[in-house]
Design a protein around this motif. Structure first.
Motif: not given
Length: 481
Positions: A361-369, A446-462
Motif C-alpha cells: 500500500l505504501a508503494l501504491v501511494k508513491r506510484y500514484a504520486e 486502478l492505480t496503474h490506470r490513474g484512478l487511485m486516491h493519493d492515499d490508498p486507505v482513504v480509497f479503501a474506506i470510500k
C-alpha cells in the motif's frame, strides 16, 4: 470633485503582508523551513532572537529560502489592489517581514510601487511601521490595510483603514478610530476545517489496534474492548498531532501538489500559530491518557511510533525505499501497540502479513504520486521524495510482489498447527486468499490506470468493492472460528 479625486489618488494605499496580503506568517514559515532544513539546530533561532527580532528575521531570511510563488495569497486583497491601481493610486507594501522576502513577493506580483520592510537593524512593526509611514507620507496621508493588533497604531495614523480577517476584538478597536473604510473577511467553516487538519478520517487506520484482539478471539471481553477503544482514541490523538506537525513542515511541498495545496495549513485556512499550539496539546493528551488508563507497554509503543514518525518527517521520507518501508512499519506499529493494550501475544504471522501488505500500500501511494508527475511531463526528482517518474515500472513490480507475498503468508498461516487449534474450520480461511488476491490486483490495476486516491486507505474506506471484500473477509474468519 476633481480636487477630492486628486487627494484620493495622491494618498497611497499601503498593504500589510502577514495575515493581510497572504493567509500566513512569514516569520513562522521561515522558522519552520529552517527547522526542516536544520533539525539539529532547532535552538539556534532562540540565540538569534536574544539579539533582537530584526536579527532573527534577517538570519532566517538568509538560512531559509521560501518559494513566494506558491504562498496563499488573499485574492480579495489582490482584487482591491488591482482596482486601486486602475484608479491611478500608488500601492505600497509595508511589512514586518524581512525585506528580502517582501521584495521577492513584490517582484512576483508586480503590483507594488514601493516596498518598506524589516531590515537587519529595524523590525518594522506596530509603532515603528506607523512612524515610518508618517515620515514618508504624513499623518493621515495614506490608507492602510492590515489585520492584527500591531496594526492598530497604523490604522489610527491612516486616513482610511481596511480591516482584513481580524477577530472581533481587534475589529472593534479599529472601528473606534472612526476611519474604517471596509472589512475584508474570509469565511471558514471552522469545525470542518479542523476535522480536515486532524485528518480524523485517517483514524480508520487505528482499527488495526483491534487485530490482535480479533486474532485471539477475545473481542467480547468488556475490559479488553474498553482498552481497545481507549487505545484507538489515544493513538488517534497522537497521529493527528503528527499529521499537523508534518503539514507544518511540508507547507511549501504541499503547495506545489495538485490536491495537498488545499490542506488547511498550506492554504492558510488555519493559522500556523494554531497548529503550533494544537500539535503538542494533542500529543500531551494522548500520552497522559495512555499512561493513566492503559498498560505501560502501550505507552512505549506509542512513543516509538511518534519517534519513528518524527524521523520520517525530518529525514526518512526523502530516502528512496526507506520511506515506504518506514510507512509499512508505522502501520504495523498499530498492531504491535494493540498487543500491548490487550496484553496478548504478538505472532510471527501477524507481523509478516502486515509488513508485506502495508509495504504494498505504501508503494501504491508513491506510484500514484509519480504517475501524476509523469502525466504532467515532469522528469526530475519529485519534491520531497527520493524518486523519479521513470521509477514507475519498478515501483509497480515491487508493490504487486509485496502484496502477493502477504497472500502467501496468509496461506502458510492456515497450515500452521496453532491456527488449526484456534479455529473449528481452519480450511475455510483458504477462501480469504482469492479475495485478498483479487483486492490487491484490483488496487494495483486502478492505480496503474490513474484512478487511485493519493492515499490508498482513504480509497479503501470510500470504495464500495473494497468494503464488500473486507466484510466477506471478516465473515470467513468468523465462520471458521
Amino acid at each position: 470633485m476633481d480636487l477630492l479625486r486628486k487627494q484620493y489618488v495622491s494618498a497611497p494605499l499601503v498593504i500589510d503582508l502577514d495575515g493581510t496580503l497572504i493567509h500566513s506568517d512569514l516569520l513562522l514559515e521561515s522558522g519552520l523551513s529552517f527547522l526542516k532544513l536544520h533539525p539539529l539546530k532547532a535552538l539556534t533561532p532562540v540565540r538569534w532572537l536574544a539579539q533582537g527580532k530584526a536579527n532573527l528575521k534577517s538570519r532566517l531570511a538568509h538560512m531559509a529560502p521560501l518559494d513566494v510563488s506558491v504562498l496563499p495569497y488573499n485574492e480579495d486583497v489582490l482584487a482591491l489592489i488591482r482596482q486601486e491601481r486602475q484608479n491611478g493610486r500608488r500601492i505600497i507594501l509595508a511589512t514586518a517581514s524581512h525585506h528580502s522576502y517582501a521584495q521577492r513577493i513584490a517582484d512576483h506580483l508586480g503590483v507594488f510601487d514601493q516596498v518598506m520592510a524589516t531590515d537587519e537593524n529595524t523590525n518594522l512593526s506596530a509603532e515603528r511601521k506607523r512612524d515610518a509611514l508618517v515620515a514618508e507620507f504624513g499623518m493621515q496621508g495614506f490608507d492602510y490595510a492590515g489585520n492584527s493588533a500591531d496594526d492598530l497604531p497604523v490604522w489610527q495614523a491612516a486616513r482610511r483603514a481596511y480591516v482584513v480577517n481580524s477577530n472581533g476584538k481587534i475589529s472593534r478597536r479599529a472601528h473606534d478610530h472612526g476611519n474604517v473604510e471596509s472589512e475584508i473577511k474570509r469565511e471558514i467553516k471552522v469545525a470542518r476545517t479542523w476535522l480536515k487538519a486532524l485528518r480524523v478520517h485517517q483514524w480508520a487506520k487505528n482499527a488495526l489496534i483491534f487485530v490482535p484482539l480479533l486474532a485471539s478471539h477475545r473481542l467480547l471481553e468488556p475490559q479488553l474492548l474498553l482498552n481497545g477503544l481507549l487505545a484507538f482514541l489515544f493513538f488517534g490523538l497522537c497521529a493527528s498531532s503528527v499529521y499537523i506537525l508534518n503539514d507544518l513542515l511540508d507547507l511549501e511541498d504541499d503547495r506545489h501538489h495538485a490536491t495537498k495545496r488545499r490542506r488547511p495549513f498550506a492554504s492558510g485556512a488555519i493559522s500556523i500559530q494554531s497548529g503550533l499550539f494544537a500539535f503538542p496539546a494533542l500529543l500531551l493528551i494522548g500520552f497522559i491518557g495512555s499512561a493513566l488508563l492503559l498498560p505501560w507497554k502501550f505507552g512505549l509503543a506509542l512513543a516509538a511510533y511518534y519517534l519513528l514518525t518524527l524521523a520520517y518527517s525530518f529525514w526518512l521520507k526523502r530516502r528512496m525505499a526507506v520511506d515506504v518501508i518506514v510507512l509499512a512499519m508505522l502501520y504495523t506499529s498499530r498492531i504491535i501497540a494493540g498487543t500491548f493494550a490487550f496484553d496478548v501475544k504478538l505472532t510471527f504471522w501477524m507481523l509478516a502479513f502486515s509488513m508485506f501488505i502495508f509495504l504494498s500500500l505504501a508503494l501504491v501511494k508513491r506510484y500514484a504520486e509519480l504517475r501524476e508527475a509523469r502525466m504532467k511531463g515532469k522528469s526530475q526528482k519529485t519534491r520531497g521524495r527520493g524518486y523519479y517518474p521513470d521509477d514507475l515500472e519498478m515501483i509497480s513490480s515491487l508493490g504487486a510482489a509485496s502484496g502477493y507475498l502477504s497472500v502467501m503468508v496468509l496461506a502458510l498461516y492456515i497450515q500452521d498447527a496453532t491456527t488449526a487449534a484456534m479455529y473449528h474450520y481452519p480450511q475455510l480461511i483458504w477462501l480469504a486468499c482469492p479475495l485478498l488476491l483479487f483486492w490487491i490486483t484490483r488496487v494495483w490495476m486502478l492505480t496503474h490506470r490513474g484512478l487511485m486516491h493519493d492515499d490508498p486507505v482513504v480509497f479503501a474506506i470510500k470504495d464500495r468493492a473494497s468494503l464488500m471484500i473486507g466484510a466477506f473477509f471478516a465473515l470467513i474468519f468468523w465462520v471458521a472460528a
